[in-house]
Enzyme design. Structure first.
Site, PDB file in Angstrom:
ATOM      1  N   LEU A 121     -13.071  -2.333   1.197  1.00  0.00           N
ATOM      2  CA  LEU A 121     -14.189  -2.067   2.106  1.00  0.00           C
ATOM      3  C   LEU A 121     -13.773  -2.090   3.575  1.00  0.00           C
ATOM      4  O   LEU A 121     -14.616  -2.119   4.465  1.00  0.00           O
ATOM      5  CB  LEU A 121     -15.321  -3.070   1.857  1.00  0.00           C
ATOM      6  CG  LEU A 121     -15.849  -3.074   0.421  1.00  0.00           C
ATOM      7  CD1 LEU A 121     -16.906  -4.145   0.240  1.00  0.00           C
ATOM      8  CD2 LEU A 121     -16.376  -1.704   0.027  1.00  0.00           C
ATOM      9  N   CYS A 122     -12.483  -2.038   3.816  1.00  0.00           N
ATOM     10  CA  CYS A 122     -11.954  -2.067   5.179  1.00  0.00           C
ATOM     11  C   CYS A 122     -11.944  -0.649   5.753  1.00  0.00           C
ATOM     12  O   CYS A 122     -11.484   0.289   5.105  1.00  0.00           O
ATOM     13  CB  CYS A 122     -10.540  -2.641   5.128  1.00  0.00           C
ATOM     14  SG  CYS A 122      -9.931  -3.200   6.685  1.00  0.00           S
ATOM     15  N   HIS A 123     -12.472  -0.497   6.965  1.00  0.00           N
ATOM     16  CA  HIS A 123     -12.535   0.824   7.593  1.00  0.00           C
ATOM     17  C   HIS A 123     -11.151   1.321   8.000  1.00  0.00           C
ATOM     18  O   HIS A 123     -10.349   0.540   8.509  1.00  0.00           O
ATOM     19  CB  HIS A 123     -13.401   0.773   8.861  1.00  0.00           C
ATOM     20  CG  HIS A 123     -14.837   0.541   8.583  1.00  0.00           C
ATOM     21  ND1 HIS A 123     -15.367  -0.728   8.452  1.00  0.00           N
ATOM     22  CD2 HIS A 123     -15.860   1.404   8.395  1.00  0.00           C
ATOM     23  CE1 HIS A 123     -16.656  -0.630   8.203  1.00  0.00           C
ATOM     24  NE2 HIS A 123     -16.987   0.645   8.158  1.00  0.00           N
ATOM     25  N   MET A 139      -8.250  -7.789   9.845  1.00  0.00           N
ATOM     26  CA  MET A 139      -7.667  -7.544   8.518  1.00  0.00           C
ATOM     27  C   MET A 139      -6.298  -6.894   8.632  1.00  0.00           C
ATOM     28  O   MET A 139      -5.396  -7.180   7.843  1.00  0.00           O
ATOM     29  CB  MET A 139      -8.610  -6.696   7.660  1.00  0.00           C
ATOM     30  CG  MET A 139      -9.940  -7.369   7.351  1.00  0.00           C
ATOM     31  SD  MET A 139      -9.807  -9.067   6.727  1.00  0.00           S
ATOM     32  CE  MET A 139      -8.848  -8.838   5.259  1.00  0.00           C
ATOM     33  N   GLU A 140      -6.122  -6.027   9.621  1.00  0.00           N
ATOM     34  CA  GLU A 140      -4.817  -5.393   9.827  1.00  0.00           C
ATOM     35  C   GLU A 140      -3.774  -6.430  10.232  1.00  0.00           C
ATOM     36  O   GLU A 140      -2.630  -6.390   9.767  1.00  0.00           O
ATOM     37  CB  GLU A 140      -4.927  -4.280  10.876  1.00  0.00           C
ATOM     38  CG  GLU A 140      -5.626  -3.029  10.383  1.00  0.00           C
ATOM     39  CD  GLU A 140      -7.141  -3.141  10.246  1.00  0.00           C
ATOM     40  OE1 GLU A 140      -7.747  -2.191   9.707  1.00  0.00           O
ATOM     41  OE2 GLU A 140      -7.738  -4.165  10.658  1.00  0.00           O
ATOM     42  N   ASP A 163      10.800 -11.508  -1.043  1.00  0.00           N
ATOM     43  CA  ASP A 163      11.619 -10.564  -1.806  1.00  0.00           C
ATOM     44  C   ASP A 163      13.071 -10.580  -1.332  1.00  0.00           C
ATOM     45  O   ASP A 163      13.991 -10.554  -2.147  1.00  0.00           O
ATOM     46  CB  ASP A 163      11.043  -9.157  -1.694  1.00  0.00           C
ATOM     47  CG  ASP A 163      11.858  -8.145  -2.474  1.00  0.00           C
ATOM     48  OD1 ASP A 163      12.097  -8.376  -3.684  1.00  0.00           O
ATOM     49  OD2 ASP A 163      12.283  -7.135  -1.881  1.00  0.00           O
TER      50      ASP A 163
END
Length: 170
Positions: A89-91, A125-126, A140
């Site tokens: 739901l992130c634009h 969020m980014e 990793d």
């Protein structure tokens, strides 16, 4: 857990409601079309706890897979740009810039991401995605030497701009 480290809100104030849930309880993408386009930034941080041997290698000859910090930096930048592909739901935003800093502490790789945009919604969020993807990449890159590396403390440190104004973790 301090107030700044846990969710808040009583649910009584309209500002306390979950914006991605509609009146019927269904998930929805928030309509931001009525919001002003403004300059916004977000800074997030996180850590990857590693064994002393990993710290020694990162400060010296490097780990077997190559330059772990440079690889994690690029991965984090790529992650920030792909955030709406990962978080439903992130634009999709016009990301103006991503700065990713990684440093080797005595027991961890410390990661900080700063993301900038001029858009209708924030880039928290980014910034979180940049830190998370960089941290996953560190794990990793070092797993041949340290299978027990731990990602921890991923969180927003600061946001600026937008209707809700500026916020800094205390």
């Amino acid at each position: 857990m301090s107030t700044q480290d846990r969710p808040s809100g009583s649910g009584q104030d309209p500002q306390d409601r979950l914006t991605h849930i509609d009146e019927a309880g269904a998930a929805r993408m928030v309509d931001v079309s009525g919001k002003d386009v403004t300059a916004r930034t977000a800074r997030a941080s996180g850590r990857v706890l590693v064994a002393p041997r990993v710290v020694e290698l990162l400060r010296g000859e490097g780990v077997p897979k190559g330059d772990a910090l440079a690889t994690a930096r690029i991965a984090g930048i790529m992650g920030a740009k792909r955030t709406p592909d990962l978080i439903p739901l992130c634009h999709p935003l016009s990301v103006s810039g991503v700065k990713l800093d990684l440093s080797v502490a005595d027991d961890a790789v410390e990661i900080t991401a700063t993301v900038r945009t001029t858009d209708r919604t924030g880039v928290e969020m980014e910034a979180l995605t940049a830190v998370s993807v960089a941290a996953l990449t560190v794990v990793d890159m070092v797993k041949a030497v340290d299978k027990g590396a731990v990602i921890t403390d991923v969180r927003v440190e600061q946001k600026t701009g937008g209707k809700s104004g500026d916020w800094t973790r205390s």
